[in-house]
Design a protein around this motif. Structure first.
Motif, PDB file in Angstrom:
ATOM      1  N   TRP A  65       0.817  -1.229   0.000  1.00  0.00           N
ATOM      2  CA  TRP A  65       0.000   0.000   0.000  1.00  0.00           C
ATOM      3  C   TRP A  65       0.842   1.267   0.000  1.00  0.00           C
ATOM      4  CZ3 TRP A  65      -4.779  -0.120  -1.618  1.00  0.00           C
ATOM      5  CH2 TRP A  65      -5.444  -1.351  -1.587  1.00  0.00           C
ATOM      6  N   ASP A  66       2.159   1.146   0.004  1.00  0.00           N
ATOM      7  CA  ASP A  66       3.026   2.294  -0.261  1.00  0.00           C
ATOM      8  C   ASP A  66       3.280   2.457  -1.759  1.00  0.00           C
ATOM      9  OD1 ASP A  66       3.256   3.075   2.341  1.00  0.00           O
ATOM     10  OD2 ASP A  66       5.207   2.131   2.682  1.00  0.00           O
ATOM     11  N   LYS A  72      -5.373   5.454  -6.406  1.00  0.00           N
ATOM     12  CA  LYS A  72      -5.198   4.800  -5.098  1.00  0.00           C
ATOM     13  C   LYS A  72      -5.312   3.274  -5.186  1.00  0.00           C
ATOM     14  CE  LYS A  72      -6.080   9.213  -3.587  1.00  0.00           C
ATOM     15  NZ  LYS A  72      -6.626  10.333  -4.374  1.00  0.00           N
ATOM     16  N   HIS A  86       6.111  15.119  -4.743  1.00  0.00           N
ATOM     17  CA  HIS A  86       5.063  15.802  -5.489  1.00  0.00           C
ATOM     18  C   HIS A  86       5.536  17.045  -6.233  1.00  0.00           C
ATOM     19  CE1 HIS A  86       1.453  13.534  -4.525  1.00  0.00           C
ATOM     20  NE2 HIS A  86       0.785  14.431  -5.222  1.00  0.00           N
ATOM     21  N   ALA A 127     -13.917  18.417  -6.305  1.00  0.00           N
ATOM     22  CA  ALA A 127     -12.617  17.785  -6.086  1.00  0.00           C
ATOM     23  C   ALA A 127     -11.891  17.865  -7.417  1.00  0.00           C
ATOM     24  CB  ALA A 127     -12.794  16.339  -5.641  1.00  0.00           C
ATOM     25  N   GLY A 129      -8.132  17.367  -7.813  1.00  0.00           N
ATOM     26  CA  GLY A 129      -6.934  16.532  -7.919  1.00  0.00           C
ATOM     27  C   GLY A 129      -5.911  17.158  -8.857  1.00  0.00           C
ATOM     28  N   ASP A 133      -3.627  20.430 -13.725  1.00  0.00           N
ATOM     29  CA  ASP A 133      -2.188  20.412 -14.007  1.00  0.00           C
ATOM     30  C   ASP A 133      -1.893  19.531 -15.218  1.00  0.00           C
ATOM     31  OD1 ASP A 133      -1.182  21.717 -11.314  1.00  0.00           O
ATOM     32  OD2 ASP A 133      -2.644  20.185 -10.781  1.00  0.00           O
TER      33      ASP A 133
ATOM     34  N   PHE B  27      -0.938  10.624   0.337  1.00  0.00           N
ATOM     35  CA  PHE B  27      -1.758  10.625  -0.880  1.00  0.00           C
ATOM     36  C   PHE B  27      -2.555   9.344  -0.807  1.00  0.00           C
ATOM     37  CE2 PHE B  27      -2.708   9.460  -5.190  1.00  0.00           C
ATOM     38  CZ  PHE B  27      -2.992  10.644  -5.822  1.00  0.00           C
ATOM     39  N   GLY B  28      -3.900   9.464  -0.709  1.00  0.00           N
ATOM     40  CA  GLY B  28      -4.660   8.278  -0.343  1.00  0.00           C
ATOM     41  C   GLY B  28      -4.169   7.859   1.034  1.00  0.00           C
ATOM     42  N   GLU B  29      -3.855   6.585   1.187  1.00  0.00           N
ATOM     43  CA  GLU B  29      -3.339   6.137   2.488  1.00  0.00           C
ATOM     44  C   GLU B  29      -1.813   6.112   2.539  1.00  0.00           C
ATOM     45  OE1 GLU B  29      -5.146   2.614   4.226  1.00  0.00           O
ATOM     46  OE2 GLU B  29      -6.957   3.040   3.066  1.00  0.00           O
ATOM     47  N   ALA B  30      -1.175   6.179   1.377  1.00  0.00           N
ATOM     48  CA  ALA B  30       0.283   6.071   1.345  1.00  0.00           C
ATOM     49  C   ALA B  30       0.931   7.321   1.915  1.00  0.00           C
ATOM     50  CB  ALA B  30       0.763   5.826  -0.087  1.00  0.00           C
ATOM     51  N   ASN B  53      -3.600  16.571   0.816  1.00  0.00           N
ATOM     52  CA  ASN B  53      -4.185  16.294  -0.490  1.00  0.00           C
ATOM     53  C   ASN B  53      -5.620  15.801  -0.385  1.00  0.00           C
ATOM     54  OD1 ASN B  53      -3.715  16.146  -3.425  1.00  0.00           O
ATOM     55  ND2 ASN B  53      -4.246  14.009  -3.093  1.00  0.00           N
ATOM     56  N   ASN B  54      -5.867  14.903   0.555  1.00  0.00           N
ATOM     57  CA  ASN B  54      -7.198  14.324   0.742  1.00  0.00           C
ATOM     58  C   ASN B  54      -7.706  14.683   2.137  1.00  0.00           C
ATOM     59  OD1 ASN B  54      -5.376  11.856  -0.731  1.00  0.00           O
ATOM     60  ND2 ASN B  54      -7.106  12.682  -1.844  1.00  0.00           N
ATOM     61  N   SER B  77      -6.744  19.089  -2.568  1.00  0.00           N
ATOM     62  CA  SER B  77      -7.056  18.991  -4.002  1.00  0.00           C
ATOM     63  C   SER B  77      -8.185  18.004  -4.244  1.00  0.00           C
ATOM     64  CB  SER B  77      -5.815  18.585  -4.806  1.00  0.00           C
ATOM     65  OG  SER B  77      -5.682  17.183  -4.899  1.00  0.00           O
ATOM     66  N   TYR B  78      -8.257  16.972  -3.418  1.00  0.00           N
ATOM     67  CA  TYR B  78      -9.248  15.924  -3.646  1.00  0.00           C
ATOM     68  C   TYR B  78      -9.859  15.468  -2.330  1.00  0.00           C
ATOM     69  CZ  TYR B  78     -11.434  12.854  -6.992  1.00  0.00           C
ATOM     70  OH  TYR B  78     -12.356  12.261  -7.823  1.00  0.00           O
ATOM     71  N   GLN B 103      -3.810  20.071  -7.537  1.00  0.00           N
ATOM     72  CA  GLN B 103      -2.749  19.356  -6.819  1.00  0.00           C
ATOM     73  C   GLN B 103      -1.343  19.924  -7.069  1.00  0.00           C
ATOM     74  OE1 GLN B 103      -1.577  14.680  -6.345  1.00  0.00           O
ATOM     75  NE2 GLN B 103      -3.541  15.193  -7.167  1.00  0.00           N
ATOM     76  N   ALA B 173       6.047   5.079  -3.070  1.00  0.00           N
ATOM     77  CA  ALA B 173       5.206   6.253  -3.356  1.00  0.00           C
ATOM     78  C   ALA B 173       4.620   6.872  -2.090  1.00  0.00           C
ATOM     79  CB  ALA B 173       4.092   5.882  -4.335  1.00  0.00           C
ATOM     80  N   ALA B 174       5.059   6.406  -0.915  1.00  0.00           N
ATOM     81  CA  ALA B 174       4.664   7.064   0.332  1.00  0.00           C
ATOM     82  C   ALA B 174       5.443   8.364   0.527  1.00  0.00           C
ATOM     83  CB  ALA B 174       4.884   6.133   1.523  1.00  0.00           C
ATOM     84  N   ARG B 175       6.397   8.632  -0.364  1.00  0.00           N
ATOM     85  CA  ARG B 175       7.174   9.882  -0.271  1.00  0.00           C
ATOM     86  C   ARG B 175       6.261  11.083  -0.532  1.00  0.00           C
ATOM     87  NH1 ARG B 175      12.633  10.648  -3.793  1.00  0.00           N
ATOM     88  NH2 ARG B 175      12.837   8.512  -3.031  1.00  0.00           N
ATOM     89  N   ASN B 176       5.505  11.034  -1.580  1.00  0.00           N
ATOM     90  CA  ASN B 176       4.604  12.079  -2.119  1.00  0.00           C
ATOM     91  C   ASN B 176       4.828  13.507  -1.572  1.00  0.00           C
ATOM     92  OD1 ASN B 176       2.456  12.007   0.149  1.00  0.00           O
ATOM     93  ND2 ASN B 176       2.284   9.900  -0.606  1.00  0.00           N
ATOM     94  N   PHE B 177       4.004  13.994  -0.658  1.00  0.00           N
ATOM     95  CA  PHE B 177       4.141  15.388  -0.191  1.00  0.00           C
ATOM     96  C   PHE B 177       5.168  15.557   0.929  1.00  0.00           C
ATOM     97  CE2 PHE B 177       0.011  15.833  -2.280  1.00  0.00           C
ATOM     98  CZ  PHE B 177       0.068  17.113  -2.787  1.00  0.00           C
TER      99      PHE B 177
END
Lengths: 213, 227
Positions: A65-66, A72, A86, A127, A129, A133, B27-30, B53-54, B77-78, B103, B173-177
């Protein structure tokens, strides 16, 4: 008049994505295009949450989940893929580094204005997202959609009535009935599915469509 | 000796205050610092502005903060996702202010804050309702919207490994923000899965240099099933 199926349409878009392209496939139908890119070719799929070289859905026992996509959902990383934050991810879009982005749409105007984030309904919770962009950032923005809405109205229009995502940003529309190149002079038909005529498309869209040279 | 690690989540968020603006990574859960958010709920500070983000789903994370009536405003953003019931309920009731930001504009506004820029001209959103009333400019034939930095009193983020100086690595992808919020928060508080001895993290793989980090707290990884 035979409409193209979503998968046939995804395969059609995939034909126009050259090997080596950096590509962002929008959430929903456009993600199917990945299934039709030439096997064994090097295509760089970008996900706005910080992935280049995104691979297909993993088997259940390998879900991490990472490692998810912009929708998602769990994905994988191909050999040579990488992660970034990001800021870098959206610089890739805004800075014109992504070659092709394929998005869905509520409406596209004949000049390439895009509406795909908000129906404008007063009670809708907005929303956005990364839609705005993506719309203005990629070198080429393609839209993949059915030409008619569920209620039978043309989604290719003179002027968008839904809230805009971006101005004059879509260069081509791949629909289930025809392919259109868009620009300041309006929409030009480059391909039609068997049994569709220019007159039929004019009738469906209400637009003064021309055939491409 | 400088040691930015703190032993408990409670100590990590001890100086939160009513009315604070808090960036929350993910981002989401990550990359969502779920345990730090729980600590914010337990802390009790309210009237918060949350920049993320969420807006959370179910009744965990940011959704738990909204459920506990601790949030005045969300910058996102979402915000609307399947399961974002508390956000939707409070938003519809007019109890929760929403600033909806594309975003990428959110990312560059956060970066502007962390980098000391006064504002940015961004092409995203030009000609749309999200740019209504904002200053615009044409530069070399292209249209841009003036957007101001997003500042925060605190940034709460999740990273993978840290050392006692706060150098951070991330996981997938848990890096995101995380890296850009770490730069923008006046106080940056990080939950990590491991705190390693100084010198054992390869300097070539450090993503966030410790200068951007104030506090780290170790929250060992839980598998999804156990969480």
């Amino acid at each position: 008049m035979q409409r193209m199926s979503s998968d046939a349409l995804a395969a059609r878009v995939a034909k126009d994505i050259p090997e080596g392209a950096y590509v962002n496939l929008g959430i929903g139908l456009p993600t199917r295009i990945a299934n039709y890119l030439e096997a064994g070719g090097d295509y760089f799929l970008h996900s706005e949450n910080g992935i280049l070289g995104m691979g297909p859905t993993p088997p259940d026992e390998e879900i991490d989940w990472d490692l998810i996509n912009a929708g998602k959902q769990p994905v994988t990383l191909l050999a040579g893929g990488c992660f970034f934050h990001h800021g870098d991810s959206f610089s890739m879009m805004r800075g014109g580094h992504i070659d092709i982005c394929v998005l869905g749409a509520y409406q596209v105007s004949e000049k390439g204005d895009l509406a795909n984030w908000h129906t404008g309904a007063p009670d809708a919770i907005p929303a956005v997202g990364g839609a705005m962009d993506l719309a203005i950032g990629a070198k080429q923005v393609f839209v993949m959609m059915n030409l008619l809405s569920k209620s039978g109205e043309s989604k290719l229009v003179k002027e968008c009535t839904y809230p805009l995502t971006g101005l004059a940003c879509v260069s081509r529309v791949y629909s289930d009935l025809a392919v259109f190149d868009l620009g300041p002079d309006g929409a030009r038909v480059t391909e039609m599915v068997e049994g569709v005529t220019l007159d039929k498309l004019r009738e469906l869209t209400g637009l003064d469509l021309k055939l491409a040279d | 000796m400088i040691d930015k690690s703190v032993p408990t989540l409670k100590e990590a968020v001890a100086d939160l205050f009513d009315g604070a603006a808090i960036m929350i990574g993910g981002f989401g859960e990550a990359g969502v610092p779920a345990e730090l958010i729980d600590a914010v709920v337990d802390h009790g500070a309210g009237d918060l502005t949350i920049i993320s983000n969420n807006a959370g789903t179910g009744d965990v994370g940011i959704a738990a903060l909204i459920k506990a009536n601790k949030v005045r405003k969300i910058v996102a953003s979402y915000p609307r996702m399947a399961g974002s019931i508390y956000f939707e309920e409070r938003y519809r009731a007019g109890e929760l202010e929403l600033e909806l930001v594309p975003q990428g504009n959110m990312a560059c506004r956060i970066q502007a804050a962390g980098s000391g820029l006064g504002a940015v001209f961004t092409p995203t959103g030009y000609g749309t309702m999200l740019a209504e009333g904002k200053e615009t400019r044409e530069i070399d034939g292209k249209h841009y919207v003036l957007e101001y930095p997003i500042h925060a009193d605190f940034a709460l983020i999740k990273a993978y490994k840290s050392d006692r100086w706060g150098n951070l690595t991330y996981r997938k992808a848990a890096r995101n923000f995380g890296p850009i919020m770490a730069m923008a928060g006046k106080k940056t508080i990080v939950q990590v899965e491991e705190i390693d001895p100084l010198g054992t993290i390869d300097p070539e793989v450090v993503v966030t240099p410790g200068i951007f980090v104030d506090r780290v707290v170790c929250v060992p990884h839980k598998t999804k099933a156990a969480a």
